[in-house]
Design a protein around this motif. Structure first.
Motif, PDB file in Angstrom:
ATOM      1  N   SER A 110      50.151  39.555  48.900  1.00  0.00           N
ATOM      2  CA  SER A 110      49.331  38.642  49.699  1.00  0.00           C
ATOM      3  C   SER A 110      47.886  39.146  49.727  1.00  0.00           C
ATOM      4  N   PRO A 111      46.935  38.251  50.011  1.00  0.00           N
ATOM      5  CA  PRO A 111      45.525  38.672  50.030  1.00  0.00           C
ATOM      6  C   PRO A 111      45.243  39.793  51.036  1.00  0.00           C
ATOM      7  N   ASN A 112      45.989  39.823  52.134  1.00  0.00           N
ATOM      8  CA  ASN A 112      45.785  40.932  53.078  1.00  0.00           C
ATOM      9  C   ASN A 112      46.055  42.282  52.425  1.00  0.00           C
ATOM     10  N   ILE A 113      46.906  42.310  51.399  1.00  0.00           N
ATOM     11  CA  ILE A 113      47.194  43.530  50.650  1.00  0.00           C
ATOM     12  C   ILE A 113      46.187  43.719  49.518  1.00  0.00           C
ATOM     13  N   PHE A 114      45.990  42.670  48.690  1.00  0.00           N
ATOM     14  CA  PHE A 114      45.240  42.925  47.457  1.00  0.00           C
ATOM     15  C   PHE A 114      43.719  42.832  47.594  1.00  0.00           C
ATOM     16  N   ILE A 115      43.226  42.097  48.589  1.00  0.00           N
ATOM     17  CA  ILE A 115      41.759  42.038  48.748  1.00  0.00           C
ATOM     18  C   ILE A 115      41.188  43.426  49.076  1.00  0.00           C
ATOM     19  N   PRO A 116      41.753  44.149  50.048  1.00  0.00           N
ATOM     20  CA  PRO A 116      41.208  45.495  50.318  1.00  0.00           C
ATOM     21  C   PRO A 116      41.294  46.419  49.101  1.00  0.00           C
ATOM     22  N   ILE A 117      42.344  46.265  48.290  1.00  0.00           N
ATOM     23  CA  ILE A 117      42.471  47.111  47.097  1.00  0.00           C
ATOM     24  C   ILE A 117      41.430  46.706  46.047  1.00  0.00           C
ATOM     25  N   ALA A 118      41.214  45.409  45.912  1.00  0.00           N
ATOM     26  CA  ALA A 118      40.155  44.953  44.998  1.00  0.00           C
ATOM     27  C   ALA A 118      38.792  45.467  45.476  1.00  0.00           C
ATOM     28  N   GLU A 119      38.607  45.493  46.782  1.00  0.00           N
ATOM     29  CA  GLU A 119      37.320  45.935  47.334  1.00  0.00           C
ATOM     30  C   GLU A 119      37.070  47.417  47.088  1.00  0.00           C
ATOM     31  N   SER A 120      38.115  48.218  47.217  1.00  0.00           N
ATOM     32  CA  SER A 120      37.886  49.668  47.099  1.00  0.00           C
ATOM     33  C   SER A 120      38.040  50.179  45.667  1.00  0.00           C
ATOM     34  N   ASN A 121      38.328  49.276  44.723  1.00  0.00           N
ATOM     35  CA  ASN A 121      38.473  49.718  43.338  1.00  0.00           C
ATOM     36  C   ASN A 121      37.507  49.025  42.372  1.00  0.00           C
ATOM     37  N   GLY A 122      36.442  48.493  42.922  1.00  0.00           N
ATOM     38  CA  GLY A 122      35.411  47.909  42.063  1.00  0.00           C
ATOM     39  C   GLY A 122      35.800  46.602  41.395  1.00  0.00           C
ATOM     40  N   ILE A 159      36.188  43.629  43.188  1.00  0.00           N
ATOM     41  CA  ILE A 159      35.900  42.474  44.034  1.00  0.00           C
ATOM     42  C   ILE A 159      34.803  41.579  43.436  1.00  0.00           C
ATOM     43  N   SER A 160      33.856  42.165  42.711  1.00  0.00           N
ATOM     44  CA  SER A 160      32.791  41.328  42.131  1.00  0.00           C
ATOM     45  C   SER A 160      33.364  40.350  41.128  1.00  0.00           C
ATOM     46  N   GLU A 161      34.176  40.885  40.208  1.00  0.00           N
ATOM     47  CA  GLU A 161      34.780  40.014  39.198  1.00  0.00           C
ATOM     48  C   GLU A 161      35.710  38.988  39.859  1.00  0.00           C
ATOM     49  N   LEU A 162      36.517  39.445  40.793  1.00  0.00           N
ATOM     50  CA  LEU A 162      37.426  38.522  41.481  1.00  0.00           C
ATOM     51  C   LEU A 162      36.642  37.427  42.208  1.00  0.00           C
ATOM     52  N   SER A 163      35.598  37.813  42.915  1.00  0.00           N
ATOM     53  CA  SER A 163      34.816  36.820  43.668  1.00  0.00           C
ATOM     54  C   SER A 163      34.140  35.810  42.754  1.00  0.00           C
ATOM     55  N   ARG A 164      33.724  36.272  41.591  1.00  0.00           N
ATOM     56  CA  ARG A 164      33.105  35.335  40.649  1.00  0.00           C
ATOM     57  C   ARG A 164      34.149  34.353  40.106  1.00  0.00           C
ATOM     58  N   GLN A 165      35.338  34.861  39.812  1.00  0.00           N
ATOM     59  CA  GLN A 165      36.405  33.955  39.349  1.00  0.00           C
ATOM     60  C   GLN A 165      36.759  32.933  40.436  1.00  0.00           C
ATOM     61  N   ILE A 166      36.828  33.412  41.683  1.00  0.00           N
ATOM     62  CA  ILE A 166      37.124  32.531  42.821  1.00  0.00           C
ATOM     63  C   ILE A 166      36.047  31.445  42.938  1.00  0.00           C
ATOM     64  N   THR A 167      34.804  31.877  42.868  1.00  0.00           N
ATOM     65  CA  THR A 167      33.674  30.953  42.992  1.00  0.00           C
ATOM     66  C   THR A 167      33.741  29.864  41.929  1.00  0.00           C
ATOM     67  N   GLU A 168      34.017  30.281  40.683  1.00  0.00           N
ATOM     68  CA  GLU A 168      34.082  29.285  39.615  1.00  0.00           C
ATOM     69  C   GLU A 168      35.260  28.334  39.809  1.00  0.00           C
ATOM     70  N   LYS A 169      36.406  28.874  40.215  1.00  0.00           N
ATOM     71  CA  LYS A 169      37.584  28.010  40.436  1.00  0.00           C
ATOM     72  C   LYS A 169      37.302  26.948  41.498  1.00  0.00           C
ATOM     73  N   VAL A 170      36.664  27.355  42.580  1.00  0.00           N
ATOM     74  CA  VAL A 170      36.394  26.417  43.676  1.00  0.00           C
ATOM     75  C   VAL A 170      35.413  25.338  43.218  1.00  0.00           C
ATOM     76  N   ILE A 171      34.364  25.754  42.538  1.00  0.00           N
ATOM     77  CA  ILE A 171      33.356  24.781  42.112  1.00  0.00           C
ATOM     78  C   ILE A 171      33.937  23.834  41.051  1.00  0.00           C
ATOM     79  N   LYS A 172      34.762  24.390  40.170  1.00  0.00           N
ATOM     80  CA  LYS A 172      35.461  23.575  39.173  1.00  0.00           C
ATOM     81  C   LYS A 172      36.362  22.537  39.851  1.00  0.00           C
ATOM     82  N   GLN A 173      37.023  22.954  40.914  1.00  0.00           N
ATOM     83  CA  GLN A 173      37.900  22.044  41.663  1.00  0.00           C
ATOM     84  C   GLN A 173      37.086  20.926  42.308  1.00  0.00           C
ATOM     85  N   LEU A 174      35.954  21.295  42.904  1.00  0.00           N
ATOM     86  CA  LEU A 174      35.078  20.272  43.484  1.00  0.00           C
ATOM     87  C   LEU A 174      34.650  19.266  42.419  1.00  0.00           C
ATOM     88  N   ALA A 175      34.331  19.778  41.233  1.00  0.00           N
ATOM     89  CA  ALA A 175      33.908  18.891  40.141  1.00  0.00           C
ATOM     90  C   ALA A 175      35.052  17.960  39.729  1.00  0.00           C
TER      91      ALA A 175
END
Ligand code: C2E
Ligand code: CA
Ligand code: CA
Ligand code: CA
Length: 273
Positions: free
Chosen positions: A69-81, A83-99
């Motif tokens: 679950s995100p409560n588990i993997f978000i903190p791990i993504a944050e402390s292992n460098g 989160i930037s890549e993940l956040s960019r993928q998230i951002t693109e997915k959301v904007i793609k969905q809006l489109a």
């Protein structure tokens, strides 16, 4: 005593090793998921309690296979460098969905994405966001960013700059998890923040018989500051009714809906617009 101490040491070392291995395992899992499009977004409706109409959504990330679950993997993504890549993928997915919704002729509502405090070091993120919006021809008013209170406390000047950057793009920012950190009235007054989201834990503690006046007064104060108020984690009808009476603008919680996959978002939307 010496012997006991030694045993305790051994115990701690093993426990630590196990934790490290578990975190390592999840980290490797996340790296694979980033490589192979292993994430997807779900969207939780925000609803105006005075008329049951949808006003927007929060985008929340999931592993497609739901392994962690995100409560588990978000903190791990944050402390292992990661989160930037993940956040960019998230951002693109959301904007793609809006489109995709726009192309299908659906009415668009603002979708908010979560900004992790660890992203503050990703200097190019704001530019990436702007580029992605223009790549998919999505107006900035359909994207919002949720930023937790804790970030502001950590680095006020970096946060200031961030708020200004988003405001400059025409993106509204929300204070997320309000009531869990060291809330300060001064940042609410001085930063360009138009929406405040009250955290579930706050509701759980104070929206109880005999204690309601505290939450009622807080909502009054936020309204005096001209903030739009969203309340998260509302599960029961009486809570929704009370909050509606206090004049909150939107409710996000299982009472209305759990986070939904895109097809189910449309079903919900068509029933609440
Ligand atoms: P958050 O930003 O505070 O998100 C709200 C969480 O509360 C979500 O959990 C949501 O499913 C849950 N929730 C909403 N209404 C109710 C309710 O009525 N009852 C209960 N019990 N829970 C409710 P979720 O999706 O598991 O996310 C947990 C946290 O993980 C989020 O807390 C956020 O900090 C982080 N997260 C999730 N998705 C993302 C993402 O895309 N990016 C980043 N940076 N963090 C994310
Ligand atoms: Ca959030
Ligand atoms: Ca929260
Ligand atoms: Ca949060």
């Amino acid at each position: 005593a010496k012997r006991e101490g030694k045993n305790t040491m051994v115990f701690y070392n093993n426990a630590m090793k196990e934790n490290i291995t578990e975190e390592e395992r999840i980290k490797e899992y996340l790296i694979e998921a980033l490589r192979h499009d292993g994430f997807e977004m779900v969207y939780q409706p925000k609803v105006d309690p005075s008329n049951d109409l949808v006003i927007g959504y929060e985008a929340l990330v999931r592993l497609k296979d739901r392994r962690y679950s995100p409560n588990i993997f978000i903190p791990i993504a944050e402390s292992n460098g990661l989160i930037s890549e993940l956040s960019r993928q998230i951002t693109e997915k959301v904007i793609k969905q809006l489109a995709a919704w726009q192309k299908a002729g659906e009415k668009l509502y603002p979708v908010s994405i979560n900004y992790s405090p660890a992203q503050i070091y990703d200097r190019g993120y704001v530019a990436y966001l702007a580029q992605t919006l223009s790549k998919y021809h999505i107006d900035a008013r359909y994207l919002r960013v949720e930023i937790t209170e804790s970030l502001m406390m950590e680095d006020m000047s970096a946060t200031n700059k961030l708020f200004e950057d988003f405001a400059h793009l025409g993106i509204l920012t929300l204070i997320d998890d309000f009531g869990t950190g060291y809330s300060s009235l001064s940042y609410l007054m001085h930063l360009p923040i138009s929406i405040v989201k009250i955290d579930k834990s706050f509701i759980d503690h104070y929206l109880v018989p005999g204690k309601e006046s505290f939450i009622e007064n807080m909502i009054k104060m936020l309204k005096d500051l001209d903030k739009m108020i969203v309340v998260e984690g509302v599960e029961e009808k009486w809570q929704k009714d009370k909050l509606n009476e206090y004049g909150v603008d939107a409710i996000q919680g299982y009472f209305y809906s759990k986070p939904l996959l895109p097809d189910d978002v449309l079903i919900f939307q068509h029933q609440h617009q």
